[in-house]
Design a protein around this motif. Structure first.
Motif, PDB file in Angstrom:
ATOM      1  N   ILE A 132       0.833  -1.194   0.000  1.00  0.00           N
ATOM      2  CA  ILE A 132       0.000   0.000   0.000  1.00  0.00           C
ATOM      3  C   ILE A 132       0.873   1.251   0.000  1.00  0.00           C
ATOM      4  CG2 ILE A 132      -1.598   1.353   1.442  1.00  0.00           C
ATOM      5  CD1 ILE A 132      -2.977  -1.283   2.169  1.00  0.00           C
ATOM      6  N   LYS A 133       1.982   1.188   0.717  1.00  0.00           N
ATOM      7  CA  LYS A 133       2.930   2.311   0.738  1.00  0.00           C
ATOM      8  C   LYS A 133       3.724   2.407  -0.564  1.00  0.00           C
ATOM      9  CE  LYS A 133       3.465   2.193   5.767  1.00  0.00           C
ATOM     10  NZ  LYS A 133       4.378   1.880   6.903  1.00  0.00           N
ATOM     11  N   ASN A 134       4.026   1.252  -1.153  1.00  0.00           N
ATOM     12  CA  ASN A 134       4.809   1.220  -2.390  1.00  0.00           C
ATOM     13  C   ASN A 134       4.404  -0.002  -3.196  1.00  0.00           C
ATOM     14  OD1 ASN A 134       6.653   1.258  -4.461  1.00  0.00           O
ATOM     15  ND2 ASN A 134       8.422   0.745  -3.193  1.00  0.00           N
ATOM     16  N   PRO A 135       3.501   0.157  -4.170  1.00  0.00           N
ATOM     17  CA  PRO A 135       3.007  -1.008  -4.921  1.00  0.00           C
ATOM     18  C   PRO A 135       4.079  -1.757  -5.695  1.00  0.00           C
ATOM     19  CG  PRO A 135       2.280   1.052  -5.919  1.00  0.00           C
ATOM     20  CD  PRO A 135       2.868   1.406  -4.601  1.00  0.00           C
ATOM     21  N   ALA A 136       5.244  -1.117  -5.899  1.00  0.00           N
ATOM     22  CA  ALA A 136       6.334  -1.783  -6.618  1.00  0.00           C
ATOM     23  C   ALA A 136       7.356  -2.399  -5.670  1.00  0.00           C
ATOM     24  CB  ALA A 136       7.031  -0.787  -7.539  1.00  0.00           C
ATOM     25  N   ALA A 137       7.058  -2.408  -4.370  1.00  0.00           N
ATOM     26  CA  ALA A 137       8.001  -2.969  -3.393  1.00  0.00           C
ATOM     27  C   ALA A 137       8.253  -4.446  -3.678  1.00  0.00           C
ATOM     28  CB  ALA A 137       7.444  -2.789  -1.978  1.00  0.00           C
TER      29      ALA A 137
END
Length: 464
Positions: free
Chosen positions: A377-382
């Motif tokens: 949610i904070k970084n969809p590409a994590a």
């Protein structure tokens, strides 16, 4: 020193009052029954099927590769509302609608119950719980509700005999000569919208279970008019849908399959009409949230419980371990969630429980099989190496990562599909020598324990 101490004594009550005044995060959970990957996915749907959901998706995070924990409703809902896999609970199918007193689920805390224990007001209606998880949660889960929900499917209006009613096997569809205002899902949506337009002293957890597009596909004519069968654009079935499948998992030819294939676009049209009606119900609920005072402090989750297939691998419903049955819509929006985000990593509905707990700022719940989606949610590409697990019966599992779907059955039969080149899952690569390492890497994520199936209830039929 005395001055500092005096200042801190004055400041502490003020900080306490400020913390007490900070509103807690509300939760709105909307579950759409049998809604497959078309919903909220204009990139894969035959046409614009769910405009309300598409519009809502722009306000938050779309998990474009969400997978259910089980491809039929009872084990799916049991899983994501308990936070426990089917292989943990032994709940695998729809006929398991009662539990022994010493069952694990009877000692666990369901997602809504956990929020209630944290001081939340629980409101809910429609088909949210199902069979086993309802038995575990108890009959008085909702502090506020309306009487319809799971009964709505059985008592929904139907077209008059011979006036547009169609039926093939367990599929039934046709236009209603009634308005949507007379239908139960619409009444549920109105009740939820009214709830959301009011201020609430306590934080709330509101759950709404939309029954459509579950069969029978009876909705007003206006929805059928949107999807004439001749305009449906979906891939044709393969010349041999069983090609490459292990012999032990080949579906028996449906006794009505020839007719189902002939009228396939009619079925899809009826399904899409029901999906569009369900989408309007969702839109009505969301309008209540937008018009009321609660939007700023409410996390909204919209998901399906399982997918639906139309002849792929001879499956004319749900229940398989392939993409059509396992892929579901999942959208999360609310405070602290950036708008217009899409995550393509595979995630599981099992992850909803820990995610909602974290989004609400509540103490973490121990013992869950899912994991919080907050990193995505904070970084969809994590980075995300955790495949999504779907289970259909004892020791039958599918694992979906960014590229592959790997299926292993209880008898050792396997399927492996490369979604970068084969999104329709028509070429089973499991027996190829070069697939050995891919399978071995995925097998590490299979459950380490498979709980035996619990006995049927006295009735033995359950609810789907």
């Amino acid at each position: 020193m005395r001055t500092l101490t005096f200042f801190l004594l004055l400041l502490t009550p003020l900080l306490s009052l400020q913390a007490a005044a900070a509103p807690k995060t509300n939760v709105l959970l909307i579950v759409i029954d049998d809604q497959n990957g078309f919903a909220g996915r204009t990139d894969v749907a035959p046409q614009a099927v769910t405009p309300q959901l598409d519009r809502f998706a722009k306000s938050g995070m779309t998990f474009a590769n969400a997978q259910c924990a089980a491809p039929v409703c009872n084990p799916s809902r049991t899983a994501f509302l308990s936070g426990l896999r089917p292989s943990t609970t032994g709940i695998y199918d729809n006929s398991q609608d009662s539990l022994p007193k010493d069952h694990l689920l009877m000692r666990s805390v369901s997602l809504p119950t956990y929020f209630r224990d944290q001081g939340y007001h629980l409101a809910g209606a429609g088909k949210v719980f199902s069979s086993a998880i309802a038995a575990a949660a108890g009959k008085r889960i909702w502090a506020e509700t309306i009487e319809l929900g799971r009964k709505a499917k059985k008592h929904a209006p139907a077209p008059p005999e011979g006036e547009g009613m169609n039926a093939i096997g367990k599929h039934a569809w046709g236009p209603l000569y009634k308005s949507k205002e007379e239908m139960e899902d619409w009444k549920l949506a109105g009740w939820a919208a009214e709830f959301l337009t009011k201020p609430h002293e306590e934080p709330f957890f509101l759950a709404c279970g939309i029954v459509k597009p579950h069969t029978p596909w009876y909705v007003p004519q206006e929805y059928f008019d949107l999807f004439p069968p001749g305009s449906i654009t979906v891939p044709d079935l393969a010349a041999d849908e069983s090609a490459g499948l292990p012999e032990s998992v080949r579906e028996k030819t449906h006794k009505t399959e020839a007719e189902l294939i002939q009228r396939r676009k009619e079925l899809i049209s009826a399904y899409l009409a029901s999906s569009r009606y369900a989408d309007d119900c969702v839109g009505r609920i969301l309008k209540g949230l937008t018009d009321g005072p609660n939007r700023e402090h409410t996390v909204v989750v919209i998901c399906g419980d399982n997918g639906y297939e139309f002849g792929e691998k001879h499956n004319w419903s749900k229940g398989s371990l392939r993409e059509g049955s396992a892929h579901v819509p999942l959208i999360i929006s609310g405070p602290g969630i950036a708008a217009q985000q899409t995550c393509t990593h595979p995630v599981s509905l099992l992850d909803l429980y820990p995610t909602l707990v974290e989004l609400a700022g509540l103490p973490a719940k121990a013992g869950l099989d899912g994991v919080s989606l907050m990193p995505l949610i904070k970084n969809p590409a994590a980075a995300w190496d955790r495949p999504a697990l779907t289970t259909a019966g004892f020791k039958n599992h599918a694992l979906r990562n960014d590229r592959w779907r790997y299926i292993r059955y209880a008898d050792g039969a396997e399927e492996l599909y490369d979604h970068t080149t084969d999104p329709l899952e028509r070429s089973n690569l499991a027996t190829k020598p070069e697939s050995a390492k891919i399978k071995a890497d995925l097998q590490q994520w299979l459950p380490k324990h498979d709980e035996p199936r619990n006995p049927d209830s006295a009735g033995g039929k359950g609810e789907d």
